[in-house]
Structures are given as structure tokens and as C-alpha cells.
Design an enzyme around this catalytic site. Structure first.
Site, PDB file in Angstrom:
ATOM      1  N   LYS A 111      -2.924 -35.152 -17.099  1.00 58.86           N
ATOM      2  CA  LYS A 111      -1.852 -34.265 -17.562  1.00 58.86           C
ATOM      3  C   LYS A 111      -0.471 -34.694 -17.075  1.00 58.86           C
ATOM      4  O   LYS A 111       0.535 -34.371 -17.698  1.00 58.86           O
ATOM      5  CB  LYS A 111      -2.120 -32.826 -17.108  1.00 58.86           C
ATOM      6  CG  LYS A 111      -3.265 -32.195 -17.886  1.00 58.86           C
ATOM      7  CD  LYS A 111      -3.313 -30.690 -17.703  1.00 58.86           C
ATOM      8  CE  LYS A 111      -4.404 -30.097 -18.568  1.00 58.86           C
ATOM      9  NZ  LYS A 111      -4.618 -28.677 -18.353  1.00 58.86           N
ATOM     10  N   LYS A 192     -13.408 -35.791 -25.057  1.00 65.51           N
ATOM     11  CA  LYS A 192     -14.051 -34.473 -25.115  1.00 65.51           C
ATOM     12  C   LYS A 192     -13.334 -33.541 -26.099  1.00 65.51           C
ATOM     13  O   LYS A 192     -12.134 -33.693 -26.327  1.00 65.51           O
ATOM     14  CB  LYS A 192     -14.129 -33.872 -23.703  1.00 65.51           C
ATOM     15  CG  LYS A 192     -12.884 -33.233 -23.241  1.00 65.51           C
ATOM     16  CD  LYS A 192     -13.037 -32.436 -21.965  1.00 65.51           C
ATOM     17  CE  LYS A 192     -11.633 -31.942 -21.656  1.00 65.51           C
ATOM     18  NZ  LYS A 192     -11.403 -31.111 -20.574  1.00 65.51           N
ATOM     19  N   LYS A 195      -8.875 -27.988 -26.685  1.00 62.85           N
ATOM     20  CA  LYS A 195      -8.111 -26.959 -27.391  1.00 62.85           C
ATOM     21  C   LYS A 195      -6.829 -27.545 -27.966  1.00 62.85           C
ATOM     22  O   LYS A 195      -6.252 -26.991 -28.881  1.00 62.85           O
ATOM     23  CB  LYS A 195      -7.726 -25.845 -26.407  1.00 62.85           C
ATOM     24  CG  LYS A 195      -8.902 -25.055 -25.834  1.00 62.85           C
ATOM     25  CD  LYS A 195      -8.426 -24.199 -24.664  1.00 62.85           C
ATOM     26  CE  LYS A 195      -9.555 -23.463 -23.970  1.00 62.85           C
ATOM     27  NZ  LYS A 195      -9.168 -22.904 -22.675  1.00 62.85           N
TER      28      LYS A 195
HETATM   29  P1  TYM Z   1     -10.921 -24.203 -19.668  1.00 59.95           P
HETATM   30  O1  TYM Z   1     -10.216 -22.949 -20.077  1.00 59.95           O
HETATM   31  O2  TYM Z   1     -10.279 -25.510 -20.001  1.00 59.95           O
HETATM   32  O3  TYM Z   1     -12.371 -24.229 -20.283  1.00 59.95           O
HETATM   33  C1  TYM Z   1     -13.244 -23.125 -20.172  1.00 59.95           C
HETATM   34  C2  TYM Z   1     -14.656 -23.623 -19.924  1.00 59.95           C
HETATM   35  O4  TYM Z   1     -15.075 -24.472 -21.000  1.00 59.95           O
HETATM   36  C3  TYM Z   1     -15.569 -25.703 -20.483  1.00 59.95           C
HETATM   37  N1  TYM Z   1     -15.259 -26.775 -21.438  1.00 59.95           N
HETATM   38  C4  TYM Z   1     -16.171 -27.560 -22.017  1.00 59.95           C
HETATM   39  N2  TYM Z   1     -17.508 -27.610 -21.904  1.00 59.95           N
HETATM   40  C5  TYM Z   1     -18.170 -28.538 -22.649  1.00 59.95           C
HETATM   41  N3  TYM Z   1     -17.555 -29.390 -23.502  1.00 59.95           N
HETATM   42  C6  TYM Z   1     -16.199 -29.373 -23.658  1.00 59.95           C
HETATM   43  N4  TYM Z   1     -15.604 -30.218 -24.510  1.00 59.95           N
HETATM   44  C7  TYM Z   1     -15.449 -28.433 -22.890  1.00 59.95           C
HETATM   45  N5  TYM Z   1     -14.131 -28.147 -22.788  1.00 59.95           N
HETATM   46  C8  TYM Z   1     -14.024 -27.136 -21.891  1.00 59.95           C
HETATM   47  C9  TYM Z   1     -14.846 -25.889 -19.166  1.00 59.95           C
HETATM   48  O5  TYM Z   1     -15.569 -26.754 -18.318  1.00 59.95           O
HETATM   49  C10 TYM Z   1     -14.784 -24.470 -18.643  1.00 59.95           C
HETATM   50  O6  TYM Z   1     -15.977 -24.132 -17.983  1.00 59.95           O
HETATM   51  N6  TYM Z   1      -9.997 -24.720 -14.785  1.00 59.95           N
HETATM   52  C11 TYM Z   1     -10.797 -23.989 -15.764  1.00 59.95           C
HETATM   53  C12 TYM Z   1     -10.618 -22.494 -15.688  1.00 59.95           C
HETATM   54  C13 TYM Z   1     -10.826 -21.882 -14.348  1.00 59.95           C
HETATM   55  C14 TYM Z   1     -12.075 -21.652 -13.716  1.00 59.95           C
HETATM   56  C15 TYM Z   1     -11.761 -21.017 -12.473  1.00 59.95           C
HETATM   57  C16 TYM Z   1     -13.400 -21.904 -14.064  1.00 59.95           C
HETATM   58  C17 TYM Z   1      -9.849 -21.417 -13.525  1.00 59.95           C
HETATM   59  N7  TYM Z   1     -10.425 -20.896 -12.415  1.00 59.95           N
HETATM   60  C18 TYM Z   1     -12.756 -20.634 -11.599  1.00 59.95           C
HETATM   61  C19 TYM Z   1     -14.394 -21.535 -13.169  1.00 59.95           C
HETATM   62  C20 TYM Z   1     -14.078 -20.910 -11.954  1.00 59.95           C
HETATM   63  C21 TYM Z   1     -10.385 -24.439 -17.141  1.00 59.95           C
HETATM   64  O7  TYM Z   1      -9.296 -24.913 -17.353  1.00 59.95           O
HETATM   65  O8  TYM Z   1     -11.280 -24.142 -18.116  1.00 59.95           O
END
Ligand code: TYM
Length: 327
Positions: A111, A192, A195
Site C-alpha cells: 500500500k 487475490k 474490493k
Molecule cells: P478486509 O476487510 O480486507 O477483509 C475481510 C476479511 O476477508 C478476507 N479476505 C479474503 N479471503 C479470501 N480471499 C480473498 N481474496 C480475500 N480478501 C479478503 C480477509 O482476510 C478478512 O478476513 N485487517 C482486516 C480487518 C480487521 C480484522 C481485525 C480482522 C481489522 N481488525 C481483527 C480480524 C481481527 C482487513 O482489512 O480485512
């Protein structure tokens, strides 16, 4: 009962990668775990956001949580910024982490790359994530593979504090799906599903209409050898579609391969279109009802209260550990 915590960022386009990697697990876990599911709006502002859009997306993700089957009578659903303990613990953990371990994070590198000035929030983002998790004495964190490094950092920080100051934090474990932990982009199966990709057909969003689902899958990149075989290295496109099929149907990848042996990519894609449509139709329908209902706000208000009560207990312990305050 073990405690589960996870979060999703409130941005548009929540897609089947988010669902198959993380959200689907949230629903399964609530049967025999104490679950806390957060909408992490403070994480979202590590990059600029339109304030009106951000609030809309917070409610969208809350409604999606409920639409996929997270039951507020079983699980806590709340918005991160409603519980100020996240920011407070985030600061304390910042004072117990190293810039070296943060600049090494893959997501930070991706990023921040090529930018002239990089926001501090992008660097400290994983520490706030560690605070989210440790604030609730979490045992299990269901996430996709892309969060593995952040879970490792959370564990490192928890162990570091425990070793230096005495038992303060529960050391959590990540939980990853066999199929679905890393869903790849449909147009480019070497990166991957995300969004933010400018190509709308690179992903299937959870609220996509049937016609869009069909178009995106039928256009998905495959290869020219014509065999439906799981081989991520040499056949990343077909392997990605097999994983998606396996995750939606709950059938092992080998069994999906066997079912489609001798068939063409066209037939396989058509079957995947039907499976995906079937899985997403009820989510879309539930979403529209819940998003308009007054219940949504009530669920978030109650969730915040319950989450805050747990957070306050941890914070009391943490303040004692570090000698913060005066009594
Ligand atoms: P975020 O919002 O980017 O994504 C939410 C969840 O979706 C999973 N994910 C995927 N899994 C499989 N294939 C993909 N292409 C894919 N893209 C996203 C992510 O692994 C995630 O589980 N940092 C985290 C949010 C967060 C969080 C936390 C998670 C903040 N605090 C505490 C767990 C515990 C994030 O940006 O997820």
C-alpha cells in the site's frame, strides 16, 4: 466456550473472497463459540474516505453480517469506533511494537509502495488490529490468508508483553479455511480478489445480480489445455474456480474434479454460475430487508454496549500491568 473475534472493513464491494475466506466461518462458529464481530471503521480511515459514504458502508456491512446469518441473539455485532478501548489499547501496543516489524508487513509494503508521503496509520494499522483482537481476550480469529502475517504480529506482541510484564493477554490463534482462504481475481488468478480492483468482473460482490454473476464467471480467465484439474501453479484460473466451487458446495476439491472429469470449461462454469447464484440470492434478499429495518441500529447499539463491557475489563487489567493512572 472459546471466544472468537473478527472484523471487516466498511468499504463497498464485499465480495465472495471475503465471504468464503472469512464471513462464512463467522456464521459456522457462532453455534459453539462466544463470537464478537466488528465493523472496523477506524481501520478504514487509514486511507482517505468520504465521511457520508463511510457511514453508509458501515451500515451496509452490518446488514450484510446479519444477511449471511450472523444472529445478534448469539453473537455481538458492533462498530469499532463505538468502543473507545480499541484506540486506547492501540496506543499502548504501539509503545510495545517496533517500526522494523511494521515496515516488514507485506500489506504495508504493497500500500505504501511508490508513494511520496505515507500516512502513519498505514504503518500502525496492524497494531490497531492487534488491539482489536487482544481487547476481547480472543482465542480464535477467523480470517483469510492475507491476514496471516497480522495475526502473527498480534501473537508476537501479546507474548512480548506477557514475558516482560507478566500474564496480561490471551495469545490468539488464526483460523483459516481449506478452500476459500485465498480467492483469486477472476480476470487475473495470480492476484487475490480485492474490493479495489478497477475491473468489476475481477470479483463477484455479495450483492451482485444474477446476470452480473453469470457474466463475471463466464469471462473468468482459464487456460487452453481444457482439463478441469486442481493445479494452482500451472492452472491458476481453473484451480481458483475449483476452490470457489468447493467452498460454496462444501464438496472436497478432488470430488469436484471427479464430478467434472471429461467435461469442458463451459459446462463447469455454467454449474459454478448456478451454484453461486443459489448461494447469493438469499443473502441479497435478506440484506434489502435488514438494511431498511430499524432493528439494525438497535443491534449495533446493543452490540457496542456488550463489547464495551468486555473491553473495560481488559483495559483495567492492562492499565494495571503498565501502571497507567493513579489508582
Ligand atoms: P478486509 O476487510 O480486507 O477483509 C475481510 C476479511 O476477508 C478476507 N479476505 C479474503 N479471503 C479470501 N480471499 C480473498 N481474496 C480475500 N480478501 C479478503 C480477509 O482476510 C478478512 O478476513 N485487517 C482486516 C480487518 C480487521 C480484522 C481485525 C480482522 C481489522 N481488525 C481483527 C480480524 C481481527 C482487513 O482489512 O480485512
Amino acid at each position: 466456550m472459546k471466544r472468537v473475534f473478527s472484523g471487516v472493513q466498511p468499504t463497498g464491494n464485499i465480495h465472495i473472497g471475503n465471504y468464503l475466506g472469512a464471513l462464512k466461518q463467522f456464521v459456522d462458529l457462532q453455534e459453539d463459540h462466544e463470537c464478537i464481530y466488528c465493523i472496523v471503521d477506524e481501520h478504514a480511515i487509514t486511507v482517505p474516505q468520504d465521511p457520508k459514504e463511510l457511514r453508509k458502508h458501515v451500515l451496509d456491512v452490518a446488514a450484510l453480517y446479519m444477511a449471511i446469518g450472523i444472529d445478534p441473539r448469539k453473537s455481538i455485532i458492533f462498530v469499532q469506533s463505538s468502543v473507545s478501548g480499541h484506540a486506547e489499547l492501540g496506543w499502548i501496543l504501539c509503545c510495545n511494537s517496533y517500526t522494523g516489524e511494521l515496515t516488514r508487513m507485506t500489506q504495508f509494503k504493497a500500500k505504501s509502495g511508490g508513494q511520496e508521503s505515507v500516512g502513519t496509520g498505514l504503518l500502525t494499522y496492524p497494531v490497531l488490529m492487534a488491539a482489536d483482537i487482544l481487547l476481547y481476550d480472543t482465542d480464535v480469529v477467523p480470517v483469510g490468508n492475507d491476514q496471516k502475517q497480522h495475526i502473527e504480529l498480534t501473537r508476537d506482541i501479546a507474548i512480548r508483553v506477557n514475558n516482560k510484564y507478566g500474564e496480561t493477554f490471551v495469545v490468539p490463534e488464526g483460523r483459516f479455511m481449506k478452500a476459500g482462504a485465498r480467492v483469486m481475481a477472476l480476470d487475473d488468478p495470480t492476484s487475490k480478489m480485492s474490493k479495489s480492483s478497477p475491473n468489476n468482473h475481477s470479483r463477484i460482490s455479495l450483492l451482485d445480480e444474477d446476470s452480473k454473476i453469470k457474466k463475471s464467471i463466464m469471462r473468468a480467465t482459464t487456460d487452453s489445455d481444457g482439463e478441469i484439474r486442481f493445479d494452482p501453479e500451472n492452472k491458476p484460473g481453473v484451480s481458483n474456480l475449483l476452490s470457489i466451487y468447493s467452498a460454496f458446495s462444501g464438496t472436497a476439491i478432488e470430488d469436484v474434479e471427479a464430478d467434472f472429469r471429461g467435461k469442458g470449461y463451459g459446462d463447469f462454469k455454467k454449474a459454478l454460475v448456478e451454484l453461486t447464484k443459489e448461494a447469493l440470492a438469499p443473502i441479497r434478499q435478506n440484506f434489502n430487508e435488514i438494511r431498511e429495518s430499524e432493528e439494525l441500529i438497535r443491534v449495533l447499539d446493543e452490540g457496542a454496549e456488550k463489547a464495551d463491557a468486555i473491553a473495560q475489563k481488559t483495559l483495567k487489567r492492562v492499565r494495571d500491568t503498565f501502571g497507567l493512572g493513579y489508582r
